[in-house]
Design an enzyme around this catalytic site. Structure first.
Site: not given
Ligand code: UD1
Length: 418
Positions: A22-23, A116, A121, A305, A397
């Site tokens: 998925k990711n 979710c 986030r 995850d 999902r």
């Molecule tokens: C992706 C994965 C998700 C996984 C996560 C961490 C997909 C579709 N989803 O989510 O399944 O759990 O990586 O491995 O690939 N953050 C900020 N600011 C930002 C972006 C992120 O503070 O602009 C924080 C988030 O709130 C979180 C952490 O960084 O606490 C990790 O987020 P991120 O690595 O961006 O996760 P996703 O890309 O949302």
């Protein structure tokens, strides 16, 4: 919403194949808008987040069709640069369309993403990186408006190795003249998959899998046929289902190197795990042992995850396991449901203390998010009696046909349509 009913207590036995990630596929789907061409994505999982991405593609004017795990996308006639709020709300990863649409159109209008609810986030890292590249960003009526006459190649340092921000920058910079450098980039295998897909389209990206990624801009991209990597979290989930039922399961079609952190904890918890090139065999030990300390970390650390499924396993271990959730600040929604099944878990902020109990008992529970839902399925497989798991749409999902796959391994599980 649909429900799953699970009668626990059966050992899982047999073999199953893991579907595409998925990711990995979601950013790859976003990448298909870049080339204005005809693309074929193989090993595409048949899951709800993919359907949501297809809706976005169609809204943008692309043709997209998923059949037999092959997704075809024709982005030649893409007309839109806007994603409607109701589509953005369906999943958080829709945010990566931002970089791709910007690349293709020079502007993009999207609303704040949904998905979710596992923490705040925010998307500040995405925004800061795009601003550094010269994108003008404004907000009005719940929409983010991005535009750039010309993007500039920059050295972008991420404060935290965000997966989504790394992908967005990669997608935004493929056509940017010069070399864009991302430092402290996310190192997840899904980033490598995106790099491989972009390069197969004619982009020049290197370094993914390490902390420094370099994108040398190209003038155009061509059509692509690409096969997506296997889903490491789905693989881990089925291995947990084997371990929690004390069953022996062979999980095929995996990349064992992608799941080393999970395998080492499974071994610590008493299972024997054997790996070959593309498969993993999990054989139960006499007892399920506690793990000392499970800390979620960016890759190659233990993935956030898979925290919830391992918590289900720890809840029936002979001893106490401590969890620290370091990636998302509120990713313990499954705890209250596991408690209903008789688990003994206490949380305080990012820490959860799980004291293993002799048995879980079947209960009516509800998934609060995707992986938490998978954890409830794992717990129900081991519980005495019948469990009903509501909100299955969350599980859909990210898991293709979870009830069918588990039934093939001998589980008593069925879906009740609402
Ligand atoms: C992706 C994965 C998700 C996984 C996560 C961490 C997909 C579709 N989803 O989510 O399944 O759990 O990586 O491995 O690939 N953050 C900020 N600011 C930002 C972006 C992120 O503070 O602009 C924080 C988030 O709130 C979180 C952490 O960084 O606490 C990790 O987020 P991120 O690595 O961006 O996760 P996703 O890309 O949302």
């Amino acid at each position: 919403m649909d429900k799953l009913t699970v009668t626990g207590g059966r050992r899982l036995e047999g073999q199953l194949r893991v579907h595409g990630s998925k990711n990995a596929v979601l950013p790859v789907i976003a990448a298909t808008v870049l080339n204005g061409g005809k693309n074929v994505i193989r090993n595409c999982p048949n899951i709800k987040d993919v359907y949501s991405s297809i809706e976005i593609l169609r809204y943008l004017g692309c043709e997209a069709e998923l059949k037999d795990n092959v997704l075809t996308v024709d982005s030649t006639q893409m007309t839109g640069d806007t994603i409607a709020e109701e589509l953005m709300r369906k999943m958080r990863s829709s945010i990566i369309f931002m970089g791709a649409i910007l690349s293709r159109c020079g502007k993009a209008k999207i609303s704040m993403p949904g998905g979710c609810e596992i923490g705040l986030r925010p998307i500040d890292l995405h925004m800061r990186a795009l601003k550094q590249m010269g994108v003008k960003i404004s907000e009005s009526h719940g929409y983010i408006h991005c535009s750039a006459d010309k993007l500039s190649a920059e050295e972008i340092h991420l404060e935290f190795p965000s997966v989504g921000a790394t992908e967005n920058i990669m997608l935004a910079s493929v056509f940017v003249k010069g070399s864009t450098i991302i430092t402290n980039a996310a190192r997840e295998p899904e980033i490598v998959d995106l790099q491989d897909c972009l390069n197969a389209m004619g982009a020049r990206v290197s370094g993914a899998g390490g902390s420094v990624i370099r994108i040398d801009g190209v003038e155009k991209l061509h059509d692509v046929q690409y096969t997506v990597m296997p889903d490491r979290i789905v693989a881990g989930t089925y291995l947990v289902c084997a371990a929690i039922t004390k069953g022996s399961v062979i999980v095929d079609g995996v990349r064992p190197d992608h799941i080393e952190a999970m395998l080492s904890v499974l071994r610590e918890m008493g299972s024997s795990v054997y790996v070959s090139t593309n498969s993993v065999v999990c054989i139960p030990g006499k007892t399920i042992k506690p793990a000392d300390y499970i800390r979620t970390m960016p890759y190659p650390g233990f993935p956030t995850d898979i925290q919830a499924p391992f918590m289900a396993l720890a809840s029936v271990a002979q001893g106490t396991t401590i969890f620290a959730e370091n990636i998302f600040e509120s990713r313990y929604k499954h705890v209250q449901e596991l408690l209903r099944m008789g688990a003994d878990i206490k949380t305080d902020g990012r820490v959860a203390v799980v004291r293993g109990v002799n048995k879980l008992t079947g209960a009516n529970v509800a998934a609060g998010d995707l992986r938490g839902g998978a954890a409830l399925v794992a717990a129900a497989l081991a519980a005495e009696g019948v469990s009903e798991i509501g909100n299955v749409e969350y599980i859909d999902r990210g898991y293709e046909n979870i009830e069918k796959n588990l039934s093939l391994l001998g589980a008593k599980i069925k879906r009740v349509k609402s």
